[in-house]
Design an enzyme around this catalytic site. Sequence first.
Site, mmCIF file in Angstrom:
data_model
loop_
_atom_site.group_PDB
_atom_site.id
_atom_site.type_symbol
_atom_site.label_atom_id
_atom_site.label_comp_id
_atom_site.label_asym_id
_atom_site.label_seq_id
_atom_site.Cartn_x
_atom_site.Cartn_y
_atom_site.Cartn_z
ATOM 1 N N LYS A 118 32.431 62.432 70.383
ATOM 2 C CA LYS A 118 33.586 61.790 69.751
ATOM 3 C C LYS A 118 33.334 60.307 69.650
ATOM 4 O O LYS A 118 32.577 59.745 70.457
ATOM 5 C CB LYS A 118 34.845 62.021 70.596
ATOM 6 C CG LYS A 118 36.136 61.897 69.813
ATOM 7 C CD LYS A 118 36.422 63.200 69.082
ATOM 8 C CE LYS A 118 37.714 63.203 68.325
ATOM 9 N NZ LYS A 118 38.099 64.581 67.956
ATOM 10 N N GLY A 134 50.138 64.170 59.526
ATOM 11 C CA GLY A 134 48.862 63.719 58.981
ATOM 12 C C GLY A 134 48.176 64.914 58.334
ATOM 13 O O GLY A 134 48.836 65.854 57.869
ATOM 14 N N GLY A 143 49.122 68.364 60.344
ATOM 15 C CA GLY A 143 50.535 68.734 60.287
ATOM 16 C C GLY A 143 51.014 69.045 58.881
ATOM 17 O O GLY A 143 51.729 70.029 58.658
HETATM 18 N N1 GLU Z 1 38.182 65.580 64.420
HETATM 19 C C1 GLU Z 1 38.208 67.015 64.284
HETATM 20 C C2 GLU Z 1 38.435 67.666 65.632
HETATM 21 O O1 GLU Z 1 38.951 67.068 66.558
HETATM 22 C C3 GLU Z 1 36.989 67.543 63.535
HETATM 23 C C4 GLU Z 1 35.672 67.279 64.158
HETATM 24 C C5 GLU Z 1 34.474 67.643 63.285
HETATM 25 O O2 GLU Z 1 34.658 68.166 62.207
HETATM 26 O O3 GLU Z 1 33.353 67.342 63.727
HETATM 27 O O4 GLU Z 1 38.177 68.826 65.799
#
Ligand code: GLU
Length: 422
Positions: free
Chosen positions: A112, A226, A229
Site C-alpha cells: 500500500k 466514492g 459506495g
Molecule cells: N485500493 C484497492 C483495495 O484496497 C485496490 C487495490 C488494487 O487494485 O491493487 O483493494
Amino acid sequence: MAPTTSSDARLNPFEIAQRQLDEAAALLKLDPAVHELLRWPIRELHVTLPVKMDDGSTKIFHGFRVQYNDARGPTKGGIRYHPQETIDTVRALAAWMTWKCAVVDIPLGGGKGGIICNPKELSPGELERLSRAYIRQIGRIIGLEMDVPAPDVYTTPQIMAWMMDEFSFLRGYNEFGVITGKPLALGGSAGRGDATARGGIYCLREAGKALGINLKNATTAIQGYGNAGSFAHKLGVELLGLNVVAVSDSKGGIHNPAGLDYEQVMKHKDKTGSVVGFPGAKAISNEELLELDVAVLVPSALESVITAANAGRIKARFSVELANGPTTPEADAILYKNGVYVIPDFLCNAGGVTVSYFEMVPNAYDYYWEESMVHERLDKKMTAAFHAVHKTAQEHKVHNRLAAYLVAVSRVAEAVRLRGWA
Ligand code: GLU
C-alpha cells in the site's frame, strides 16, 4: 466521527491488523517464526516530496510505500491521498492487501502507498506534479514483477495515468503494467471502474442464498459515496433489486424510506459536490446512518467507524464491508453475538484487486479481455472466496472475519514455508 470512550478506539489500524492476525495464528497453531514474520511489513520506503505550487512556492509533502509480504507474488495495493494518512494506516492497509489477494487466491502479495495531503485543496497541475514526484521516489521499488500500485481513497484513473507515464520515462520504455486502475486508453481493463462494488454485491448475493434470505427490496444504507459506495448503489439495485434508502459522504447523509434513485443522486453530487441537500430526502449524520433500521448496511468509507461504542446499536442483518477496516475487533465480537452477518472487508472489497490482476495479465501480453469475460471471471473468484470463508466460519464456529483470516493466512503461511523463509 462520534466521540467514544471505548478501548478499541484508541487502537491504531496497524495494531488492529496485528491483533486480528494474532487471533488467527493462535487458532491455526501457526509456527511462531511464521507468525512473527507475518506481523510486520517486509519493507517500507518513506519519501519526502518537494512540489512546485501554482503560486510559485515550493511545498514539502510526505509519503510512504509499504510492501507487506511478497511470498505469493509481487506486492499489490493502492495509493491513498489523505490529510490524516499515517505510516500505521498504510501498514495496516498493506497487511489487509496481503490477506485480500490470498483469500481470492490471486498470485500477488500485499502492499500500500499513501501521501499525506488534501487533494481537494490542490489544483490539477499541483496534483499532477505531486503524483509524478511520488513516482520519481518510489520508482526504484515498484514494477510489474515487484510491486504494482493502484487507486484507493482520493486517487483516480487520471492519477494512475500520470504515474504510469512518469515511471515509463524513468525506465525509458512504456510499462503500462506498473500500475492498475488506468484509463482504458492506456491499458486499463474493462470493468475495473465498478469492480470493488461488483465483487461485494456478488458476495451479498451468495450470503443471501447461504442464509436463505430474499434480498429483493431489502432496505439498504450506504456510508461513503466514492467509487465503492456509489457503484454499490447502482449495482445493488441493478443486480439484486435492493432498495437503497440512505447514503452519505464526508459532508453528511440523506435518508428517504421510499428509496433513493442512483442517477438522480449522482447528478446532484456531480452538481453540488455532495449528496447532502438532495431534494425530498431527510438529512442524517454519518453516525445515524450506521444505526438505521435497514436490512443491509454498506460501510464504504474509512476505517474504524463501527466500534464498541456503536456496534450494539447496528440493526442491519448484513454488513457489507466495502471499506477497508471499518469494524474494530471489539465491534466484531458484538456484531457476531447479535447475529449481524458481516462480509469482512478483505473478502468483500477484493473485487477491485481481482480486476487489477485481470488488468496486469493483459498488460503483460498486450491482448485485452472483454467486459463480459471480466465479469464472469470476477464472479467465479468472488463466489469461490465467499464460500470458502462461509464454510470455514461454520466449521470453526467463528465470525466471518476470523474465518477469512484462517483461509488467507494459511495460504500465505504455506508459501512462506515452501520458500524456506521460516
Ligand atoms: N485500493 C484497492 C483495495 O484496497 C485496490 C487495490 C488494487 O487494485 O491493487 O483493494
